[in-house]
Design a protein around this motif. Structure first.
Motif, mmCIF file in Angstrom:
data_model
loop_
_atom_site.group_PDB
_atom_site.id
_atom_site.type_symbol
_atom_site.label_atom_id
_atom_site.label_comp_id
_atom_site.label_asym_id
_atom_site.label_seq_id
_atom_site.Cartn_x
_atom_site.Cartn_y
_atom_site.Cartn_z
ATOM 1 N N LEU A 75 0.813 -1.213 0.000
ATOM 2 C CA LEU A 75 0.000 0.000 0.000
ATOM 3 C C LEU A 75 0.850 1.268 0.000
ATOM 4 N N ARG A 76 2.126 1.113 0.109
ATOM 5 C CA ARG A 76 3.015 2.266 0.300
ATOM 6 C C ARG A 76 2.873 3.309 -0.798
ATOM 7 N N ASP A 77 2.724 2.870 -2.044
ATOM 8 C CA ASP A 77 2.604 3.797 -3.172
ATOM 9 C C ASP A 77 1.161 4.055 -3.581
ATOM 10 N N GLY A 78 0.224 3.552 -2.787
ATOM 11 C CA GLY A 78 -1.190 3.818 -3.034
ATOM 12 C C GLY A 78 -1.873 2.738 -3.844
ATOM 13 N N LEU A 79 -3.050 2.338 -3.392
ATOM 14 C CA LEU A 79 -3.876 1.358 -4.092
ATOM 15 C C LEU A 79 -5.302 1.889 -4.132
ATOM 16 N N ALA A 80 -5.831 2.036 -5.341
ATOM 17 C CA ALA A 80 -7.249 2.375 -5.502
ATOM 18 C C ALA A 80 -7.991 1.072 -5.751
ATOM 19 N N VAL A 81 -9.040 0.822 -4.976
ATOM 20 C CA VAL A 81 -9.705 -0.478 -5.051
ATOM 21 C C VAL A 81 -11.218 -0.322 -4.917
ATOM 22 N N THR A 82 -11.943 -1.189 -5.621
ATOM 23 C CA THR A 82 -13.394 -1.233 -5.529
ATOM 24 C C THR A 82 -13.844 -2.678 -5.645
ATOM 25 N N VAL A 83 -15.031 -2.984 -5.126
ATOM 26 C CA VAL A 83 -15.593 -4.333 -5.208
ATOM 27 C C VAL A 83 -16.891 -4.276 -6.001
ATOM 28 N N MET A 84 -16.940 -5.063 -7.079
ATOM 29 C CA MET A 84 -18.106 -5.137 -7.948
ATOM 30 C C MET A 84 -18.597 -6.577 -7.981
ATOM 31 N N GLU A 85 -19.887 -6.779 -7.734
ATOM 32 C CA GLU A 85 -20.479 -8.106 -7.851
ATOM 33 C C GLU A 85 -21.206 -8.219 -9.187
ATOM 34 N N TRP A 86 -21.136 -9.406 -9.796
ATOM 35 C CA TRP A 86 -21.721 -9.563 -11.121
ATOM 36 C C TRP A 86 -22.468 -10.888 -11.240
ATOM 37 N N SER A 87 -23.493 -10.847 -12.065
ATOM 38 C CA SER A 87 -24.292 -12.029 -12.392
ATOM 39 C C SER A 87 -25.071 -11.696 -13.656
ATOM 40 N N ASP A 88 -26.409 -11.501 -13.530
ATOM 41 C CA ASP A 88 -27.205 -11.028 -14.670
ATOM 42 C C ASP A 88 -26.774 -9.621 -15.077
ATOM 43 N N GLY A 89 -26.426 -8.841 -14.092
ATOM 44 C CA GLY A 89 -25.924 -7.491 -14.303
ATOM 45 C C GLY A 89 -24.712 -7.308 -13.405
ATOM 46 N N HIS A 90 -24.500 -6.099 -12.926
ATOM 47 C CA HIS A 90 -23.392 -5.852 -12.010
ATOM 48 C C HIS A 90 -23.782 -4.737 -11.052
ATOM 49 N N ALA A 91 -23.136 -4.721 -9.889
ATOM 50 C CA ALA A 91 -23.382 -3.683 -8.892
ATOM 51 C C ALA A 91 -22.103 -3.429 -8.115
ATOM 52 N N VAL A 92 -21.797 -2.167 -7.880
ATOM 53 C CA VAL A 92 -20.655 -1.801 -7.048
ATOM 54 C C VAL A 92 -21.103 -1.864 -5.596
#
Length: 236
Positions: A75-92
């Motif tokens: 993480l020292r130089d920075g991490l941008a992260v997100t969690v997206m779930e997917w199936s029929d469509g997708h959602a953050v």
């Protein structure tokens, strides 16, 4: 008259306030994106084959990556992260967050643990790849490397061929790393992921042998991809 003069002063003051507000908004929007080493989308399968127990193993495995020890260095130089779930469509389910310290990571892990599951039945993996690429384009950051970390337990049954979606995403300068969850229902899934999902410079595959192996595979995969190490040659 004095009344008209006072009115002009009030209007002048009003427009000066409006102008100041517009300038502030423009200045905020013009701020440069925050530089980070990596921007990473966790694209997680929540299709019909993912039972509540399997879902919890996935969620706990991803959260453990950030709640455990040993993340400070990556993480020292920075991490941008997100969690997206997917199936029929997708959602953050957890929006873009920039992590730089273990405390940031612990907070992110808690958000993963408390997120509600998205509904769905089909395994539209190809559309999930395209949606994850759009998420990376929208990241409020300036990353050196952009990665989609896609995991799942089945082959694509969406309207677009997976390899076509994969090639489109890779052409946008994005790496796709795969984590197939191999079960008796899909014994050849790892080979299918290798041929159809993984792509981009330095991309690789990490196999989970069942959901019980998900946490181990996810942690190993995460540390490799964020540290920019290549445990094996690119699959594409």
């Amino acid at each position: 008259s004095a009344g008209r003069g006072a009115s002009k002063v009030r209007w002048r003051g009003h427009w000066l306030a409006v102008a100041a507000l517009l300038f502030a908004v423009a200045s905020a929007s013009a701020e440069p994106a925050e530089p980070v080493a990596t921007a990473l989308v966790f694209a997680v399968d929540v299709s019909g084959s993912v039972s509540p127990e399997r879902y919890e193993l996935q969620r706990a495995g991803i959260a453990a990556v950030f709640a455990g020890t040993g993340v400070a260095e990556v993480l020292r130089d920075g991490l941008a992260v997100t969690v997206m779930e997917w199936s029929d469509g997708h959602a953050v389910v957890v929006p873009w967050t920039i992590l730089r310290t273990p405390a940031d990571a612990q907070s992110f892990a808690l958000r993963i643990k408390t997120a509600a599951r998205s509904p769905g039945y089909s395994t539209e993996l190809s559309l999930a790849l395209l949606a994850a690429a759009d998420l990376l384009d929208a990241c409020p950051c300036k990353p050196q490397v952009r990665i989609i970390d896609v995991s799942g337990d089945g082959q694509n049954n969406g309207p677009v061929s997976t390899y076509l979606a994969r090639d489109q995403v890779v052409a946008r300068g994005i790496r796709i790393n795969g984590l197939p969850i191999v079960t008796p229902a899909e014994p050849d899934l790892a080979a299918w992921y290798q041929a159809n999902v993984v792509g981009g410079d330095g991309a690789f595959l990490e196999v989970a042998n069942g959901y019980e192996d998900f946490a181990r595979a996810m942690r190993k995969k995460f540390l490799f991809e964020v540290a920019e190490a290549s445990p094996r040659p690119s699959m594409r």
